[in-house]
Design a protein around this motif. Structure first.
Motif, short mmCIF file in Angstrom:
data_model
loop_
_atom_site.label_atom_id
_atom_site.label_comp_id
_atom_site.label_asym_id
_atom_site.label_seq_id
_atom_site.Cartn_x
_atom_site.Cartn_y
_atom_site.Cartn_z
N ARG A 8 0.84 -1.21 0.00
CA ARG A 8 0.00 0.00 0.00
C ARG A 8 0.87 1.25 0.00
O ARG A 8 0.60 2.21 -0.73
CB ARG A 8 -0.94 0.01 1.21
N GLY A 9 1.91 1.24 0.82
CA GLY A 9 2.80 2.40 0.89
C GLY A 9 3.47 2.68 -0.45
O GLY A 9 3.56 3.83 -0.89
N GLU A 10 3.97 1.64 -1.10
CA GLU A 10 4.60 1.80 -2.41
C GLU A 10 3.60 2.29 -3.45
O GLU A 10 3.91 3.15 -4.27
CB GLU A 10 5.24 0.49 -2.87
N GLU A 65 0.93 4.08 -2.95
CA GLU A 65 0.64 5.49 -2.67
C GLU A 65 1.79 6.38 -3.14
O GLU A 65 1.56 7.45 -3.70
CB GLU A 65 0.36 5.68 -1.18
N ARG A 66 3.03 5.93 -2.92
CA ARG A 66 4.20 6.70 -3.35
C ARG A 66 4.21 6.82 -4.88
O ARG A 66 4.41 7.91 -5.43
CB ARG A 66 5.49 6.03 -2.88
N ILE A 67 3.96 5.73 -5.58
CA ILE A 67 3.93 5.75 -7.04
C ILE A 67 2.82 6.66 -7.54
O ILE A 67 3.01 7.44 -8.48
CB ILE A 67 3.78 4.32 -7.60
N GLN A 68 1.66 6.60 -6.90
CA GLN A 68 0.55 7.45 -7.30
C GLN A 68 0.90 8.93 -7.12
O GLN A 68 0.61 9.76 -7.99
CB GLN A 68 -0.69 7.10 -6.48
N ARG A 69 1.56 9.28 -6.02
CA ARG A 69 1.99 10.67 -5.80
C ARG A 69 2.99 11.09 -6.87
O ARG A 69 2.89 12.18 -7.44
CB ARG A 69 2.60 10.84 -4.41
N ASP A 70 3.99 10.22 -7.13
CA ASP A 70 5.01 10.55 -8.13
C ASP A 70 4.38 10.75 -9.51
O ASP A 70 4.71 11.71 -10.21
CB ASP A 70 6.07 9.44 -8.21
N ARG A 122 2.56 14.04 -9.75
CA ARG A 122 3.47 15.18 -9.96
C ARG A 122 3.95 15.22 -11.41
O ARG A 122 4.03 16.29 -12.01
CB ARG A 122 4.66 15.09 -9.01
#
Length: 56
Positions: free
Chosen positions: A23-25, A27-32, A35
């Motif tokens: 889940r953390g990964e 979310e990080r990919i979605q944020r990246d 951007r």
């Protein structure tokens, strides 16, 4: 989501909390990606078709 069981607790101790890490990964990919899309100078290619150039 589900009730934690003793076997799940042992697996988390042995292997780490894999679902949480995923889940953390995600979310990080979605944020990246968010951007990158916001910074993109070109509009999306939706509806545009690829047309190869004729070679002579």
């Amino acid at each position: 989501m589900f009730q934690e069981t003793p076997i799940y607790s042992r697996l988390v101790e042995e292997r780490g909390d894999v679902p949480q890490a995923v889940r953390g990964e995600a979310e990080r990919i979605q944020r990246d990606l968010g951007r990158l899309i916001a910074l993109s100078p070109h509009p999306p290619l939706g509806g545009q078709h690829y047309r190869p150039q004729a070679t002579h």
